[in-house]
Scaffold this motif. Sequence first.
Motif, PDB file in Angstrom:
ATOM      1  N   HIS A  25      14.355  21.014  -7.215  1.00  0.00           N
ATOM      2  CA  HIS A  25      15.492  20.303  -7.783  1.00  0.00           C
ATOM      3  C   HIS A  25      16.358  21.230  -8.633  1.00  0.00           C
ATOM      4  O   HIS A  25      15.880  22.165  -9.264  1.00  0.00           O
ATOM      5  CB  HIS A  25      15.002  19.147  -8.670  1.00  0.00           C
ATOM      6  CG  HIS A  25      14.274  18.073  -7.913  1.00  0.00           C
ATOM      7  ND1 HIS A  25      13.076  18.288  -7.285  1.00  0.00           N
ATOM      8  CD2 HIS A  25      14.602  16.761  -7.695  1.00  0.00           C
ATOM      9  CE1 HIS A  25      12.685  17.151  -6.707  1.00  0.00           C
ATOM     10  NE2 HIS A  25      13.586  16.228  -6.939  1.00  0.00           N
ATOM     11  N   MET A  58      15.715  11.488   2.032  1.00  0.00           N
ATOM     12  CA  MET A  58      14.799  11.358   0.902  1.00  0.00           C
ATOM     13  C   MET A  58      13.622  10.446   1.206  1.00  0.00           C
ATOM     14  O   MET A  58      12.474  10.773   0.880  1.00  0.00           O
ATOM     15  CB  MET A  58      15.554  10.850  -0.328  1.00  0.00           C
ATOM     16  CG  MET A  58      14.691  10.754  -1.588  1.00  0.00           C
ATOM     17  SD  MET A  58      15.647  10.400  -3.079  1.00  0.00           S
ATOM     18  CE  MET A  58      16.231   8.737  -2.737  1.00  0.00           C
ATOM     19  N   LEU A  62       9.739  11.568   0.837  1.00  0.00           N
ATOM     20  CA  LEU A  62       8.855  10.888  -0.115  1.00  0.00           C
ATOM     21  C   LEU A  62       7.618  10.353   0.594  1.00  0.00           C
ATOM     22  O   LEU A  62       6.494  10.448   0.077  1.00  0.00           O
ATOM     23  CB  LEU A  62       9.603   9.748  -0.805  1.00  0.00           C
ATOM     24  CG  LEU A  62      10.727  10.133  -1.770  1.00  0.00           C
ATOM     25  CD1 LEU A  62      11.419   8.886  -2.301  1.00  0.00           C
ATOM     26  CD2 LEU A  62      10.193  10.973  -2.925  1.00  0.00           C
ATOM     27  N   CYS A  65       5.243  13.220   1.489  1.00  0.00           N
ATOM     28  CA  CYS A  65       4.556  13.779   0.321  1.00  0.00           C
ATOM     29  C   CYS A  65       3.734  12.738  -0.438  1.00  0.00           C
ATOM     30  O   CYS A  65       3.180  13.055  -1.499  1.00  0.00           O
ATOM     31  CB  CYS A  65       5.581  14.400  -0.632  1.00  0.00           C
ATOM     32  SG  CYS A  65       6.454  15.816   0.054  1.00  0.00           S
ATOM     33  N   ARG A  67       4.677  10.347  -2.179  1.00  0.00           N
ATOM     34  CA  ARG A  67       5.266  10.233  -3.511  1.00  0.00           C
ATOM     35  C   ARG A  67       5.889   8.849  -3.654  1.00  0.00           C
ATOM     36  O   ARG A  67       6.480   8.346  -2.710  1.00  0.00           O
ATOM     37  CB  ARG A  67       6.334  11.314  -3.700  1.00  0.00           C
ATOM     38  CG  ARG A  67       6.926  11.388  -5.101  1.00  0.00           C
ATOM     39  CD  ARG A  67       8.149  12.297  -5.105  1.00  0.00           C
ATOM     40  NE  ARG A  67       8.707  12.467  -6.429  1.00  0.00           N
ATOM     41  CZ  ARG A  67       9.462  11.580  -7.071  1.00  0.00           C
ATOM     42  NH1 ARG A  67       9.719  10.424  -6.507  1.00  0.00           N
ATOM     43  NH2 ARG A  67       9.956  11.847  -8.261  1.00  0.00           N
ATOM     44  N   SER A 100      15.288  19.117   1.651  1.00  0.00           N
ATOM     45  CA  SER A 100      15.038  18.103   0.629  1.00  0.00           C
ATOM     46  C   SER A 100      14.277  18.731  -0.524  1.00  0.00           C
ATOM     47  O   SER A 100      13.212  19.338  -0.325  1.00  0.00           O
ATOM     48  CB  SER A 100      14.234  16.920   1.169  1.00  0.00           C
ATOM     49  OG  SER A 100      13.867  16.049   0.099  1.00  0.00           O
ATOM     50  N   PHE A 102      12.609  17.163  -2.567  1.00  0.00           N
ATOM     51  CA  PHE A 102      11.373  16.418  -2.807  1.00  0.00           C
ATOM     52  C   PHE A 102      10.177  17.005  -2.053  1.00  0.00           C
ATOM     53  O   PHE A 102       9.038  16.616  -2.320  1.00  0.00           O
ATOM     54  CB  PHE A 102      11.568  14.943  -2.471  1.00  0.00           C
ATOM     55  CG  PHE A 102      12.377  14.212  -3.501  1.00  0.00           C
ATOM     56  CD1 PHE A 102      11.805  13.820  -4.700  1.00  0.00           C
ATOM     57  CD2 PHE A 102      13.720  13.951  -3.299  1.00  0.00           C
ATOM     58  CE1 PHE A 102      12.536  13.169  -5.674  1.00  0.00           C
ATOM     59  CE2 PHE A 102      14.471  13.293  -4.263  1.00  0.00           C
ATOM     60  CZ  PHE A 102      13.887  12.909  -5.451  1.00  0.00           C
ATOM     61  N   ASP A 105       7.617  18.352  -4.329  1.00  0.00           N
ATOM     62  CA  ASP A 105       6.675  17.436  -4.982  1.00  0.00           C
ATOM     63  C   ASP A 105       5.393  17.229  -4.188  1.00  0.00           C
ATOM     64  O   ASP A 105       4.542  16.435  -4.595  1.00  0.00           O
ATOM     65  CB  ASP A 105       7.344  16.076  -5.202  1.00  0.00           C
ATOM     66  CG  ASP A 105       8.423  16.115  -6.275  1.00  0.00           C
ATOM     67  OD1 ASP A 105       8.555  17.151  -6.943  1.00  0.00           O
ATOM     68  OD2 ASP A 105       9.138  15.112  -6.436  1.00  0.00           O
ATOM     69  N   SER A 172       5.935  15.758 -12.900  1.00  0.00           N
ATOM     70  CA  SER A 172       6.584  16.413 -11.757  1.00  0.00           C
ATOM     71  C   SER A 172       7.356  17.666 -12.163  1.00  0.00           C
ATOM     72  O   SER A 172       7.643  18.520 -11.314  1.00  0.00           O
ATOM     73  CB  SER A 172       7.545  15.436 -11.069  1.00  0.00           C
ATOM     74  OG  SER A 172       8.580  15.046 -11.944  1.00  0.00           O
ATOM     75  N   ARG A 176       7.264  21.127  -9.864  1.00  0.00           N
ATOM     76  CA  ARG A 176       8.441  21.684  -9.193  1.00  0.00           C
ATOM     77  C   ARG A 176       8.813  23.066  -9.722  1.00  0.00           C
ATOM     78  O   ARG A 176       9.239  23.932  -8.948  1.00  0.00           O
ATOM     79  CB  ARG A 176       9.649  20.762  -9.429  1.00  0.00           C
ATOM     80  CG  ARG A 176       9.489  19.356  -8.931  1.00  0.00           C
ATOM     81  CD  ARG A 176      10.569  18.444  -9.517  1.00  0.00           C
ATOM     82  NE  ARG A 176      10.456  17.081  -8.995  1.00  0.00           N
ATOM     83  CZ  ARG A 176      11.184  16.059  -9.427  1.00  0.00           C
ATOM     84  NH1 ARG A 176      12.069  16.242 -10.387  1.00  0.00           N
ATOM     85  NH2 ARG A 176      11.035  14.872  -8.894  1.00  0.00           N
TER      86      ARG A 176
END
Length: 387
Positions: A25, A58, A62, A65, A67, A100, A102, A105, A172, A176
């Motif tokens: 991010h 996204m 997600l 992962c 998440r 992405s 994400f 993560d 998180s 990251r």
Amino acid sequence: METDCTRATPAPLPAGTRLLHIGPHKTGTTAIQGALFAAKDTLPQYGVAFPAHSRHPMEAVLAACARPAMMGDTAPTDRHWTRLLDRVRATGKLASVISSEFFADAPDDGTIARIVRQLGGDRVHVLVTLRPLARIMPSQWQQYVQNGLRMGYEDWLEHMLRTPPYEKPNPSFWQRHRHDRLIERWARAAGPERVTVVVVDDSDRNGLMRTFESLLGLPENLLRPVPDTANRSLTLAETEMLRNLNVEFRGNGLPDELYSRLVRNGAVPHMKNACSPTSGDVKISTPRWAVEAAPAIGARAAERIGALGVRVIGAPALLSALPERPGQTTSEPRITPETAARALYGALAAAASTPLGQAPARSVHQTSSKELVRVLGHRCLKRLGRR
């Protein structure tokens, strides 16, 4: 370590590569995703595909992962990830790019290995973009506030930098942004020879676009920035207004779904789109002690990254550079009546556009004011009629 610090145009990746950009991010991800999505119809003539159906897949990532969704959003399912995998496989022998933040993560080695395997194994090349930690911290804090965080910036920095185990309130963050550990995890799965790290130089505004073009074998200037006011950073006053709203919202036990619809997807994006910060707005300022702590963390990360055997494009020394401290302002961070009104209208418009429990068909800023007023008036009349 293979280093391309002085090379203006890094060597292209092999034909048919599946380039997996994992962020993290606040490293230019939104700009790259917007440019790639805008050029998606042109890319195939140069042997490249952008398989995602939207700028940023996204929900799919997600789900991959494991998440949870953003606060109050509907939880993603494996169906989202499977659909993206099908689109990637449909690109055939073309190179493809999936981006992405994400992916950063991904919680463990097993999850990362599965993602690499499902996306093509040996065809996958992982790309990591990095910026100095001191520049990431204020942006990441205000992003957490947009997802419900109630803690002030200095308190948050105390927890992230001075309070072991440095996991509360946002575990998180270091998942990251311990960049050396992030790269090490992905290098174990993909192999260090299939990992490229790009150190973003903020003084070169289009440098990241040109790097992507070179890696994908695209002509120069094919990728162009796409204006996106909805992705701008909040000012200190805007962030503090939202943070105090989060305190009231959570303190009164309101449902997360309401926050997602009225605040994060209503008030905030409408305020961002309708109001542009001016030179008089107070920006989020990182205290000196935190600014000085960040380069040491960046230096240790750069040293460890250098020992991993991955390709590095750019100057790792940027990760440990001490940023210039902005001049201190004596003005109070005050939000203008217009900005407050825009935020309030965004929440009202979101309430008018979609009944609670029903997913919105489009975002508020994509709906005309005339239509929103009509819908709101119609619903008010219906309620009066019932009474």
